[in-house]
Design a protein around this motif. Sequence first.
Motif, PDB file in Angstrom:
ATOM      1  N   LYS A  32      46.813  46.931  39.678  1.00 11.20           N
ATOM      2  CA  LYS A  32      46.085  46.070  41.524  1.00 11.20           C
ATOM      3  C   LYS A  32      47.302  46.401  42.159  1.00 11.20           C
ATOM      4  O   LYS A  32      48.311  45.500  41.796  1.00 11.20           O
ATOM      5  CB  LYS A  32      45.426  44.668  40.815  1.00 11.20           C
ATOM      6  CG  LYS A  32      44.205  44.397  40.257  1.00 11.20           C
ATOM      7  CD  LYS A  32      44.098  42.812  40.389  1.00 11.20           C
ATOM      8  CE  LYS A  32      44.834  42.203  39.756  1.00 11.20           C
ATOM      9  NZ  LYS A  32      44.391  40.780  39.058  1.00 11.20           N
ATOM     10  N   ARG A  82      42.600  50.087  43.619  1.00  8.43           N
ATOM     11  CA  ARG A  82      42.224  49.999  42.787  1.00  8.43           C
ATOM     12  C   ARG A  82      42.703  51.035  42.078  1.00  8.43           C
ATOM     13  O   ARG A  82      41.963  52.011  42.397  1.00  8.43           O
ATOM     14  CB  ARG A  82      40.840  49.832  42.006  1.00  8.43           C
ATOM     15  CG  ARG A  82      40.666  48.154  43.003  1.00  8.43           C
ATOM     16  CD  ARG A  82      38.859  48.111  41.516  1.00  8.43           C
ATOM     17  NE  ARG A  82      38.508  46.090  41.877  1.00  8.43           N
ATOM     18  CZ  ARG A  82      37.474  46.180  41.672  1.00  8.43           C
ATOM     19  NH1 ARG A  82      37.023  46.052  40.415  1.00  8.43           N
ATOM     20  NH2 ARG A  82      37.279  44.854  42.357  1.00  8.43           N
ATOM     21  N   ARG A  95      42.606  48.049  39.090  1.00  9.25           N
ATOM     22  CA  ARG A  95      42.036  47.338  40.327  1.00  9.25           C
ATOM     23  C   ARG A  95      42.973  47.515  41.191  1.00  9.25           C
ATOM     24  O   ARG A  95      43.970  46.304  40.784  1.00  9.25           O
ATOM     25  CB  ARG A  95      41.334  46.207  39.803  1.00  9.25           C
ATOM     26  CG  ARG A  95      40.678  46.008  39.030  1.00  9.25           C
ATOM     27  CD  ARG A  95      39.761  44.284  38.677  1.00  9.25           C
ATOM     28  NE  ARG A  95      39.445  44.127  40.095  1.00  9.25           N
ATOM     29  CZ  ARG A  95      37.723  43.880  39.346  1.00  9.25           C
ATOM     30  NH1 ARG A  95      37.845  44.684  38.760  1.00  9.25           N
ATOM     31  NH2 ARG A  95      37.060  43.145  40.673  1.00  9.25           N
TER      32      ARG A  95
END
Length: 108
Positions: A32, A82, A95
């Motif tokens: 992320k 992501r 992500r």
Amino acid sequence: MTNFRAIYSSDLNHRARVVYMYLADRADRDGKCWPAIKTIASELNLSRSTVKRALDDLCRAKLLTKETRWRENGGLTSNLYRISTHFGGMWVVCRCWTRKNRSLIFMR
């Protein structure tokens, strides 16, 4: 450390490759990251338009998904990106947030 062999051997253009590597470098353990387009452009010495095109290229190649994030008051906040990474012959979805598109892509 991230394995970029799949990226090096891909048909992606240079702008998409460098933005992918930037995001992979900035991503947390789960893949992320949420840098602003302005930040990416500044740190890579690219224009904001070039970064936007690169992000679109990565989404079309299914190496990146973008998701809009909203504040509790209904306002927009930074996008979550992501990144998808290739490890040991398997694609793993990571992500990352974005402001425009809301999607989740699973890869094998």
